[in-house]
Scaffold this active site. Structure first.
Site, PDB file in Angstrom:
ATOM      1  N   ASP A 134       0.832  -1.198   0.000  1.00 22.33           N
ATOM      2  CA  ASP A 134       0.000   0.000   0.000  1.00 22.33           C
ATOM      3  C   ASP A 134       0.870   1.254   0.000  1.00 22.33           C
ATOM      4  OD1 ASP A 134      -2.291  -1.546   0.112  1.00 22.33           O
ATOM      5  OD2 ASP A 134      -2.494  -1.389   2.295  1.00 22.33           O
ATOM      6  N   ARG A 135       0.257   2.381  -0.348  1.00 24.59           N
ATOM      7  CA  ARG A 135       0.990   3.660  -0.386  1.00 24.59           C
ATOM      8  C   ARG A 135       1.727   3.920   0.930  1.00 24.59           C
ATOM      9  NH1 ARG A 135       0.178   8.975  -2.700  1.00 24.59           N
ATOM     10  NH2 ARG A 135      -1.749   8.317  -3.698  1.00 24.59           N
TER      11      ARG A 135
END
Length: 294
Positions: A134-135
């Site tokens: 994920d970011r």
């Protein structure tokens, strides 16, 4: 160029090129089809051969498994420094920083992406992500430099053959201090992003262990046994210890940390081609370490 090379042994004498591709190298059906259509992609003793060619003891077979140049690739190379942890002719392992996405999204314009930075570093848009993060998640991320190696690695993903260890800092201290969270995960119908624990969800299993405590928080080792979206964040929130800074499943506090405190700490696997045991580690970043002393 990514080239597989093998010298036929006495035991392999009499096999065909097709046998070698499937049984020795694990080449997929789609790649075998593509190789048949590429002139000079398969050589035996320096000369082009067909799939049904019979091989003899001592023959040297070379197969070019490089991706064809894709002028329409959506990946845009961008000059952004990557922290390279390990690399060979087929694989690249980087320490992904928190705050950048792996791929660009249709609804947002990302100036920097991991695949864009990797494409610039490699000088090629042949970038295939093995373990997507994920970011907000930092740490070890594995990238295949060609479709063949990506296929081989994806066969290992979510199996015991590819050991993934995460480190996280959570609010509160889990009790007991080690255990297994076996709770199915489904989409939360009230949100486009959230997942939740639900009886009708897909089975999700996470092993955890508390490594250190401080300031009302715990540093935990997380070992996902399955690969559901947001699995580690959902499971830690489910046991009452959401990740520090997790705006979606816990309490956001950007004065403490600007992201969910989750880090891909290590990957351990056997190289699909060379058989080498690899243990690739990215140290815990400072923004997570200091949470135990605030």
């Amino acid at each position: 160029m990514a080239v597989l090379t093998h010298t036929i042994t006495e035991m392999q004498s009499g096999c065909t090129v097709r046998d070698l591709l499937t049984q020795h190298w694990g080449v997929s059906t789609s790649l075998r089809k593509a190789l048949r259509q590429r002139e000079g992609a398969i050589l035996c003793n320096g000369l082009p051969v067909r799939m049904n060619a019979v091989l003899r003891d001592g023959d040297i077979v070379q197969v070019d498994v490089s991706d064809p140049v894709d002028a329409e690739s959506p990946i845009v190379p961008v000059d952004f420094p990557l922290s390279v942890l390990w690399e060979d002719e087929h694989l690249l392992a980087v320490d992904k920083p928190a705050g950048i996405t792996v791929h660009g999204a249709a609804l947002t314009e990302e100036a920097v992406t991991v695949v864009g930075a990797a494409a610039h570093y490699l000088g090629s848009t042949a970038v295939h992500v093995v373990n997507r993060l994920d970011r907000g998640t930092s740490g070890v991320m594995l990238i295949a430099k060609n479709g063949y190696m990506h296929h081989r690695c994806m066969e290992l993903l979510h199996t015991q053959a590819l050991y993934r260890e995460y480190r996280a800092v959570c609010d509160g201290v889990p009790a007991p201090r080690c255990g297994i969270i076996d709770a199915p995960i489904a989409r939360d119908t009230s949100s486009l992003l959230r997942r939740c624990v639900a009886e009708d969800g897909q089975r999700a299993v996470t092993k955890y262990e508390v490594l250190q405590t401080g300031s009302g928080r715990a540093l935990v080792r997380l070992l996902p046994q399955t690969g559901r979206t947001h699995q580690l964040r959902v499971h830690m929130a489910h046991i009452g210890c959401p990740l520090s800074g997790d705006w979606l499943y816990g309490v956001e506090n950007r004065d403490l940390i600007a992201r969910p405190a989750l880090h891909s700490y290590s990957l351990h696997f056997t190289h699909p081609l060379h058989g080498e045991a690899l243990d690739i580690t990215a140290p815990l970043p400072e923004d997570m370490a200091r949470l135990l002393y605030k």
